[in-house]
Design a protein around this motif. Structure first.
Motif, PDB file in Angstrom:
ATOM      1  N   TYR A 263       0.836  -1.209   0.000  1.00  0.00           N
ATOM      2  CA  TYR A 263       0.000   0.000   0.000  1.00  0.00           C
ATOM      3  C   TYR A 263       0.870   1.258   0.000  1.00  0.00           C
ATOM      4  N   VAL A 264       1.828   1.304   0.915  1.00  0.00           N
ATOM      5  CA  VAL A 264       2.720   2.468   1.017  1.00  0.00           C
ATOM      6  C   VAL A 264       3.536   2.626  -0.260  1.00  0.00           C
ATOM      7  N   SER A 265       3.982   1.525  -0.828  1.00  0.00           N
ATOM      8  CA  SER A 265       4.753   1.573  -2.066  1.00  0.00           C
ATOM      9  C   SER A 265       3.913   2.153  -3.216  1.00  0.00           C
ATOM     10  N   LEU A 266       2.672   1.711  -3.321  1.00  0.00           N
ATOM     11  CA  LEU A 266       1.788   2.224  -4.370  1.00  0.00           C
ATOM     12  C   LEU A 266       1.486   3.705  -4.147  1.00  0.00           C
ATOM     13  N   LEU A 267       1.264   4.105  -2.898  1.00  0.00           N
ATOM     14  CA  LEU A 267       1.079   5.530  -2.605  1.00  0.00           C
ATOM     15  C   LEU A 267       2.313   6.331  -3.018  1.00  0.00           C
ATOM     16  N   GLY A 268       3.487   5.737  -2.813  1.00  0.00           N
ATOM     17  CA  GLY A 268       4.738   6.395  -3.185  1.00  0.00           C
ATOM     18  C   GLY A 268       4.820   6.687  -4.669  1.00  0.00           C
ATOM     19  N   THR A 269       4.280   5.799  -5.504  1.00  0.00           N
ATOM     20  CA  THR A 269       4.310   6.064  -6.942  1.00  0.00           C
ATOM     21  C   THR A 269       3.438   7.262  -7.297  1.00  0.00           C
ATOM     22  N   TYR A 270       2.334   7.437  -6.583  1.00  0.00           N
ATOM     23  CA  TYR A 270       1.492   8.618  -6.798  1.00  0.00           C
ATOM     24  C   TYR A 270       2.190   9.877  -6.289  1.00  0.00           C
TER      25      TYR A 270
ATOM     26  N   ASP B 188      -3.985  12.200 -10.279  1.00  0.00           N
ATOM     27  CA  ASP B 188      -4.941  11.100 -10.453  1.00  0.00           C
ATOM     28  C   ASP B 188      -5.239  10.320  -9.173  1.00  0.00           C
ATOM     29  N   LEU B 189      -4.757  10.788  -8.028  1.00  0.00           N
ATOM     30  CA  LEU B 189      -5.067  10.134  -6.759  1.00  0.00           C
ATOM     31  C   LEU B 189      -6.158  10.923  -6.055  1.00  0.00           C
ATOM     32  N   VAL B 190      -7.264  10.248  -5.744  1.00  0.00           N
ATOM     33  CA  VAL B 190      -8.361  10.897  -5.036  1.00  0.00           C
ATOM     34  C   VAL B 190      -8.607  10.121  -3.747  1.00  0.00           C
ATOM     35  N   MET B 191      -8.371  10.809  -2.620  1.00  0.00           N
ATOM     36  CA  MET B 191      -8.551  10.206  -1.303  1.00  0.00           C
ATOM     37  C   MET B 191      -9.606  10.997  -0.535  1.00  0.00           C
ATOM     38  N   THR B 192     -10.412  10.292   0.236  1.00  0.00           N
ATOM     39  CA  THR B 192     -11.366  10.954   1.128  1.00  0.00           C
ATOM     40  C   THR B 192     -11.056  10.496   2.551  1.00  0.00           C
ATOM     41  N   TYR B 193     -11.616  11.199   3.504  1.00  0.00           N
ATOM     42  CA  TYR B 193     -11.370  10.847   4.908  1.00  0.00           C
ATOM     43  C   TYR B 193     -12.579  11.168   5.777  1.00  0.00           C
ATOM     44  N   ASP B 194     -13.716  11.387   5.180  1.00  0.00           N
ATOM     45  CA  ASP B 194     -14.889  11.837   5.920  1.00  0.00           C
ATOM     46  C   ASP B 194     -15.432  10.811   6.920  1.00  0.00           C
ATOM     47  N   LYS B 195     -15.054   9.541   6.785  1.00  0.00           N
ATOM     48  CA  LYS B 195     -15.508   8.527   7.737  1.00  0.00           C
ATOM     49  C   LYS B 195     -14.509   8.335   8.874  1.00  0.00           C
ATOM     50  N   GLY B 196     -13.421   9.094   8.845  1.00  0.00           N
ATOM     51  CA  GLY B 196     -12.426   8.990   9.911  1.00  0.00           C
ATOM     52  C   GLY B 196     -11.253   8.102   9.570  1.00  0.00           C
ATOM     53  N   TYR B 197     -11.174   7.659   8.321  1.00  0.00           N
ATOM     54  CA  TYR B 197     -10.023   6.889   7.854  1.00  0.00           C
ATOM     55  C   TYR B 197      -9.812   7.202   6.374  1.00  0.00           C
ATOM     56  N   TRP B 198      -8.607   6.937   5.896  1.00  0.00           N
ATOM     57  CA  TRP B 198      -8.302   7.200   4.489  1.00  0.00           C
ATOM     58  C   TRP B 198      -9.062   6.216   3.608  1.00  0.00           C
TER      59      TRP B 198
ATOM     60  N   THR C 193     -10.674   6.666  -3.724  1.00  0.00           N
ATOM     61  CA  THR C 193     -11.784   6.489  -4.667  1.00  0.00           C
ATOM     62  C   THR C 193     -11.306   6.386  -6.112  1.00  0.00           C
ATOM     63  N   SER C 194      -9.993   6.494  -6.317  1.00  0.00           N
ATOM     64  CA  SER C 194      -9.483   6.519  -7.689  1.00  0.00           C
ATOM     65  C   SER C 194      -8.652   5.300  -8.075  1.00  0.00           C
ATOM     66  N   ASP C 195      -8.252   4.487  -7.137  1.00  0.00           N
ATOM     67  CA  ASP C 195      -7.397   3.341  -7.432  1.00  0.00           C
ATOM     68  C   ASP C 195      -7.968   2.118  -6.717  1.00  0.00           C
TER      69      ASP C 195
ATOM     70  N   ILE D 117      -6.833  -0.891  -6.446  1.00  0.00           N
ATOM     71  CA  ILE D 117      -5.875  -1.693  -5.679  1.00  0.00           C
ATOM     72  C   ILE D 117      -5.696  -1.088  -4.290  1.00  0.00           C
ATOM     73  N   LEU D 118      -5.532   0.238  -4.231  1.00  0.00           N
ATOM     74  CA  LEU D 118      -5.446   0.904  -2.931  1.00  0.00           C
ATOM     75  C   LEU D 118      -6.718   0.655  -2.128  1.00  0.00           C
ATOM     76  N   GLN D 119      -7.859   0.747  -2.788  1.00  0.00           N
ATOM     77  CA  GLN D 119      -9.138   0.553  -2.104  1.00  0.00           C
ATOM     78  C   GLN D 119      -9.275  -0.875  -1.569  1.00  0.00           C
ATOM     79  N   LYS D 120      -8.768  -1.842  -2.318  1.00  0.00           N
ATOM     80  CA  LYS D 120      -8.807  -3.234  -1.861  1.00  0.00           C
ATOM     81  C   LYS D 120      -7.984  -3.383  -0.575  1.00  0.00           C
ATOM     82  N   HIS D 121      -6.810  -2.774  -0.546  1.00  0.00           N
ATOM     83  CA  HIS D 121      -5.991  -2.802   0.669  1.00  0.00           C
ATOM     84  C   HIS D 121      -6.730  -2.139   1.824  1.00  0.00           C
ATOM     85  N   GLU D 122      -7.323  -0.982   1.571  1.00  0.00           N
ATOM     86  CA  GLU D 122      -8.016  -0.245   2.632  1.00  0.00           C
ATOM     87  C   GLU D 122      -9.186  -1.041   3.196  1.00  0.00           C
ATOM     88  N   THR D 123      -9.909  -1.729   2.341  1.00  0.00           N
ATOM     89  CA  THR D 123     -11.009  -2.585   2.795  1.00  0.00           C
ATOM     90  C   THR D 123     -10.482  -3.653   3.741  1.00  0.00           C
TER      91      THR D 123
END
Length: 192
Positions: free
Chosen positions: A12-19, A26-36, A39-41, A43-49
């Motif tokens: 996850y951190v490695s993929l964030l590093g490429t962005y 092209d990276l869109v992140m939200t945090y309104d639920k209290g965690y990162w 919404t744009s990637d 693979i990142l979303q799969k890790h976050e889930t």
């Protein structure tokens, strides 16, 4: 299980590093639920889930923190707490890792706390704010300025002394425009 979680955090951190190398284009992140939440990637979303599910297991989180306590992997183990929906428990635990001397750990801690605090799920204490604000690390200073600039909590802003406000005002002219000066300016505008 521990190694799988740590490997997933590493990916996850490695993929964030490429962005980040591309200035987060092209990276869109939200945090309104209290965690990162990305919404744009997918693979990142799969890790976050996965992190949201894993962070429900408090014993696992605690065992990771204990296992990696004195290693360079600790910041990654800390970041898992950012996806805990038990914001009070994880927030208090995260704040216990804020240190004057361990910048990588404090930086990871504040990154994990950012969505919790900005989404009004958790309030930082005065000591944490002060320690981070006066940190020598620009990354740590960047995180706390961002948290304070984007928070809607007047309670947290009331933790700032007149000396803190003068210090933040001085940061408006900081040579690192992108990381420090812009956020300091936003915060000064908010405080006025």
């Amino acid at each position: 299980m521990n190694e799988d979680v740590m490997q997933s955090l590493k990916e996850y951190v490695s993929l964030l590093g490429t962005y980040q190398q591309k200035l987060n284009v092209d990276l869109v992140m939200t945090y309104d639920k209290g965690y990162w939440w990305c919404t744009s990637d997918m693979i990142l979303q799969k890790h976050e889930t996965s992190f949201i599910q894993t962070a429900k297991d408090k014993e696992l989180c605690m065992s990771l923190l204990a296992k990696y306590k004195n290693t360079k992997e600790l910041p990654r183990a800390i970041s898992l707490l950012g996806w805990s929906k038990d914001h009070e428990w994880s927030g208090r635990l995260l704040e216990s890792y804020v240190s004057k001397n361990k910048y990588r750990v404090t930086n990871a801690t504040l990154r994990a706390l950012f969505p919790k605090v900005v989404a009004s799920k958790y309030l930082l204490n005065k000591k944490t704010i002060h320690t981070a604000l006066y940190s020598r690390s620009l990354d740590v200073k960047n995180k706390i300025l961002g948290i304070l600039a984007f928070t809607s909590s007047g309670i947290m802003l009331s933790h700032l002394s007149m000396g803190d406000k003068k210090y933040i005002q001085s940061l408006v002219k900081h040579k690192d425009e992108a990381r420090i000066a812009i956020l300091a300016r936003m915060l000064v505008d908010k405080l006025n």
